[in-house]
Design an enzyme around this catalytic site. Structure first.
Site, short mmCIF file in Angstrom:
data_model
loop_
_atom_site.label_atom_id
_atom_site.label_comp_id
_atom_site.label_asym_id
_atom_site.label_seq_id
_atom_site.Cartn_x
_atom_site.Cartn_y
_atom_site.Cartn_z
N ARG A 77 0.85 -1.17 0.00
CA ARG A 77 0.00 0.00 0.00
C ARG A 77 0.90 1.23 0.00
O ARG A 77 2.02 1.19 0.50
CB ARG A 77 -0.90 0.03 1.23
N LYS A 134 -2.68 -2.17 7.70
CA LYS A 134 -3.92 -1.71 8.32
C LYS A 134 -4.12 -2.40 9.67
O LYS A 134 -3.76 -3.55 9.86
CB LYS A 134 -5.11 -2.02 7.41
N HIS A 146 -2.27 2.21 -5.91
CA HIS A 146 -3.05 1.01 -5.60
C HIS A 146 -3.26 0.15 -6.84
O HIS A 146 -3.51 -1.05 -6.72
CB HIS A 146 -4.40 1.40 -4.98
N ARG A 192 -0.60 -2.32 -6.75
CA ARG A 192 -0.91 -3.37 -5.76
C ARG A 192 -1.90 -4.37 -6.35
O ARG A 192 -1.73 -5.59 -6.18
CB ARG A 192 -1.47 -2.71 -4.50
N HIS A 218 -4.26 -9.07 3.89
CA HIS A 218 -5.71 -9.03 4.07
C HIS A 218 -6.11 -9.87 5.29
O HIS A 218 -5.69 -11.02 5.42
CB HIS A 218 -6.42 -9.59 2.84
N TYR A 233 -9.81 -10.88 -6.63
CA TYR A 233 -8.81 -11.03 -7.69
C TYR A 233 -9.04 -12.30 -8.50
O TYR A 233 -8.50 -12.43 -9.60
CB TYR A 233 -7.40 -11.02 -7.09
#
Length: 328
Positions: free
Chosen positions: A148, A179, A257, A260, A283, A292
Site C-alpha cells: 500500500r 492496516k 493502488h 498493488r 488481508h 482477484y
C-alpha cells in the site's frame, strides 16, 4: 389527491429543506413514478404497503435500473412517506425497511502484465539521476511487493524501535506496518533489490538532508525522501507515479493502488495460490482477496477467446451478440 400530496411535498423540500433545484426535479420524477405505479394498482398513495414497494422495486431492477439508481428512488420515496407520517396522513412508512439490491463490487483496476513490466523497466532520461533512482525504486517496490502507498512511505532506511517499517536487503524482505497496526514480512525480489541498492547509493546526495536531520531526525530516516530532505508523502508518490506512467507510454495514468492490484492479479494468474496472495497483501479476510479471482477469470476468458478454435468461430459468427454484451 395523489398529485396534490406530491406538490405539497415538493414545496416542502424546496422551501423548508432548501434542496437544490436539480434535486427537486429528480424528486418530482421519482414521485411521478410512484404515483403511476399506485394508480396502476388502483390504490391511493396513503394505502401503499411495504409489499407494494418491494414489488415496484423489483420491477425497476428487472427493467435494468442499476442498484445505485434504485437506492436514490427509494430514498426519495422514503422521505416522502416520512413527511406524510409527520402530517398524520399515514400510520407507518412502507419504505422504511426496504433497501436496494446490493451492487456488485467493482473489479479493481489492474495493469496488463506487459504494461506493468513496461512501467517497471522505464527509464526517464529527462529526470535527474537522483529523482530517477528514487522513482524507479518506488515503482519496483509497489509492483514487486504489493505494498500500500501508506506502507511504502512509512519505510525507514534501517530497522529501529520507532520505525514503522524497513527493508532488509541482505535478507531480501521488507517489514511493513499495514492496516490495523498489523506487521507483516514481504519478500523483496531481485529487481526491487537492485533498484533499492541504486537508490540508496545516491539517497544521501541531497543538500537538504542534513538540515532535515536537525529539524526532524525521525522524518529524515525515511527510505524515500523529497528534495527538501523530508519523508516523501503519499500525495507525492501519486503525482510522481502519474507522471512516470504517462512518460512510459501507458494508455492511462497509474496510481499506487493499481500496482498493488496488478501485483495480486499477476501473482494469482501464475500461482493460483489464493491463501499466499492473501498473506502477501496483508488481508485479514480471504474474501477481500477473492475479488482477484474474478480478474483471473477475465484473463482466462481473454486467453480462451484468443486461442480456442471454437471461441474464434463464435466471435466471427455472432459479432452482434458480443457487441450488445460489452456495454453492460
Amino acid at each position: 389527491m395523489g398529485s396534490d400530496l406530491i406538490e405539497r411535498y415538493l414545496e416542502h423540500v424546496r422551501v423548508e429543506r432548501r434542496l437544490a433545484a436539480r434535486t427537486v426535479e429528480l424528486y418530482a420524477i421519482h414521485l411521478r413514478t410512484l404515483a403511476e405505479k399506485a394508480a396502476a394498482a388502483n390504490m391511493p398513495l396513503e394505502q401503499v404497503q411495504t409489499a407494494h414497494i418491494r414489488r415496484w422495486m423489483a420491477q425497476l431492477h428487472g427493467a435494468g435500473r442499476e442498484s445505485r439508481g434504485i437506492a436514490l428512488v427509494l430514498s426519495c420515496w422514503r422521505g416522502f412517506y416520512r413527511w406524510m407520517g409527520n402530517e398524520r396522513l399515514v400510520d407507518a412508512n412502507p419504505v422504511q425497511d426496504v433497501h436496494a439490491p446490493k451492487a456488485d463490487r467493482p473489479l479493481p483496476k489492474a495493469l496488463a502484465v506487459d504494461d506493468a513490466v513496461r512501467l517497471a523497466e522505464h527509464h526517464d532520461a529527462e529526470a535527474d539521476p537522483w529523482t530517477e533512482a528514487r522513482d524507479h525504486a518506488i515503482v519496483e517496490l509497489l509492483y514487486g511487493c504489493g505494498l500500500r502507498v501508506s506502507e511504502l512511505v512509512g519505510l525507514d532506511v534501517r530497522a529501529s524501535t520507532v520505525a514503522r517499517g524497513w527493508v532488509d536487503l541482505a535478507a531480501g524482505e521488507a517489514q511493513v506496518l499495514g492496516k490495523g497496526g498489523k506487521r507483516r514480512n514481504v519478500p523483496v525480489g531481485a529487481k526491487a533489490s537492485e533498484a533499492l541498492t541504486a537508490w540508496l547509493a545516491v539517497r544521501d546526495d541531497c543538500a537538504a538532508l542534513e538540515a532535515a536531520r536537525l529539524r526532524d531526525p525521525q522524518g529524515a530516516a525515511a527510505l524515500f525522501i523529497g528534495r527538501n530532505g523530508a519523508r516523501f508523502s503519499a500525495q507525492a508518490v501519486w503525482k510522481a507515479l502519474r507522471v512516470r506512467s504517462l512518460k512510459a507510454g501507458l494508455p492511462a495514468p497509474v496510481h499506487p493502488h493499481m500496482l498493488r492490484h496488478s501485483f495480486a492479479s499477476h501473482l494469482l494468474q501464475s500461482s493460483s495460490d489464493l491463501r499466499a496472495v492473501q498473506e502477501l497483501l496483508g488481508h485479514a479476510n480471504i474474501t477481500t482477496t477473492q475479488v482477484y479471482t474474478r480478474l483471473d477469470f477475465q484473463h482466462l476468458a481473454k486467453a480462451y477467446d484468443a486461442a480456442h478454435p471454437r471461441a474464434k468461430v463464435r466471435s466471427e459468427t455472432r459479432p452482434k451478440a458480443k457487441a450488445t454484451r460489452e456495454p453492460k
